[in-house]
Motif scaffolding. Structure first.
Motif, PDB file in Angstrom:
ATOM      1  N   LEU A  29      -5.610  -0.539   5.716  1.00  0.00           N
ATOM      2  CA  LEU A  29      -4.269  -0.395   6.284  1.00  0.00           C
ATOM      3  C   LEU A  29      -3.270   0.116   5.242  1.00  0.00           C
ATOM      4  N   ILE A  30      -3.424  -0.306   3.999  1.00  0.00           N
ATOM      5  CA  ILE A  30      -2.558   0.192   2.921  1.00  0.00           C
ATOM      6  C   ILE A  30      -2.779   1.690   2.741  1.00  0.00           C
ATOM      7  N   GLU A  31      -4.051   2.111   2.750  1.00  0.00           N
ATOM      8  CA  GLU A  31      -4.364   3.543   2.624  1.00  0.00           C
ATOM      9  C   GLU A  31      -3.750   4.351   3.764  1.00  0.00           C
ATOM     10  N   GLU A  32      -3.688   3.754   4.953  1.00  0.00           N
ATOM     11  CA  GLU A  32      -3.113   4.418   6.124  1.00  0.00           C
ATOM     12  C   GLU A  32      -1.587   4.332   6.149  1.00  0.00           C
ATOM     13  N   GLY A  33      -1.008   3.575   5.236  1.00  0.00           N
ATOM     14  CA  GLY A  33       0.442   3.415   5.198  1.00  0.00           C
ATOM     15  C   GLY A  33       0.972   2.396   6.181  1.00  0.00           C
ATOM     16  N   LYS A  34       0.085   1.600   6.785  1.00  0.00           N
ATOM     17  CA  LYS A  34       0.490   0.612   7.786  1.00  0.00           C
ATOM     18  C   LYS A  34       0.687  -0.779   7.191  1.00  0.00           C
ATOM     19  N   ALA A  35       0.280  -0.969   5.949  1.00  0.00           N
ATOM     20  CA  ALA A  35       0.439  -2.249   5.266  1.00  0.00           C
ATOM     21  C   ALA A  35       0.866  -1.963   3.833  1.00  0.00           C
ATOM     22  N   ALA A  36       1.399  -2.980   3.185  1.00  0.00           N
ATOM     23  CA  ALA A  36       1.843  -2.848   1.803  1.00  0.00           C
ATOM     24  C   ALA A  36       1.726  -4.204   1.124  1.00  0.00           C
ATOM     25  N   TYR A  37       1.795  -4.179  -0.195  1.00  0.00           N
ATOM     26  CA  TYR A  37       1.766  -5.451  -0.912  1.00  0.00           C
ATOM     27  C   TYR A  37       3.102  -5.695  -1.576  1.00  0.00           C
ATOM     28  N   TRP A  38       3.371  -6.957  -1.823  1.00  0.00           N
ATOM     29  CA  TRP A  38       4.581  -7.388  -2.497  1.00  0.00           C
ATOM     30  C   TRP A  38       4.176  -8.471  -3.476  1.00  0.00           C
ATOM     31  N   SER A  39       4.683  -8.406  -4.693  1.00  0.00           N
ATOM     32  CA  SER A  39       4.333  -9.392  -5.709  1.00  0.00           C
ATOM     33  C   SER A  39       5.537 -10.252  -6.051  1.00  0.00           C
TER      34      SER A  39
END
Length: 77
Positions: free
Chosen positions: A44-54
């Motif tokens: 999903l991150i690769e597709e731009g539909k998810a992201a991470y936050w630290s």
């Protein structure tokens, strides 16, 4: 290789839009294997539909829209 269904992917994406998650917590809520959830999130991150936050010590995952709103709230806006 870790495999999953499109239905599994949709379940994960739906939950990601609700809040920030640690992978192990999301896997527990969805009653899915942690490795499957991790693979789905990475896809999903690769597709731009998810992201991470630290937070500095912990990495959380969500949708880019949720993280943007979360950052605005943290900044007091």
């Amino acid at each position: 290789m870790v495999e999953y269904t499109e239905e599994d992917k949709q379940k994960v994406l739906e939950k990601l839009g609700q809040k920030t998650w640690k992978i192990k917590d999301l896997a527990k809520v969805l009653k899915m294997d942690k490795k499957v959830v991790q693979k789905i999130i990475l896809d999903l991150i690769e597709e731009g539909k998810a992201a991470y936050w630290s937070s500095g010590s912990t990495t959380y995952y969500s949708t880019p829209e949720y993280i943007e709103e979360y950052e605005k709230k943290r900044a007091g806006g």
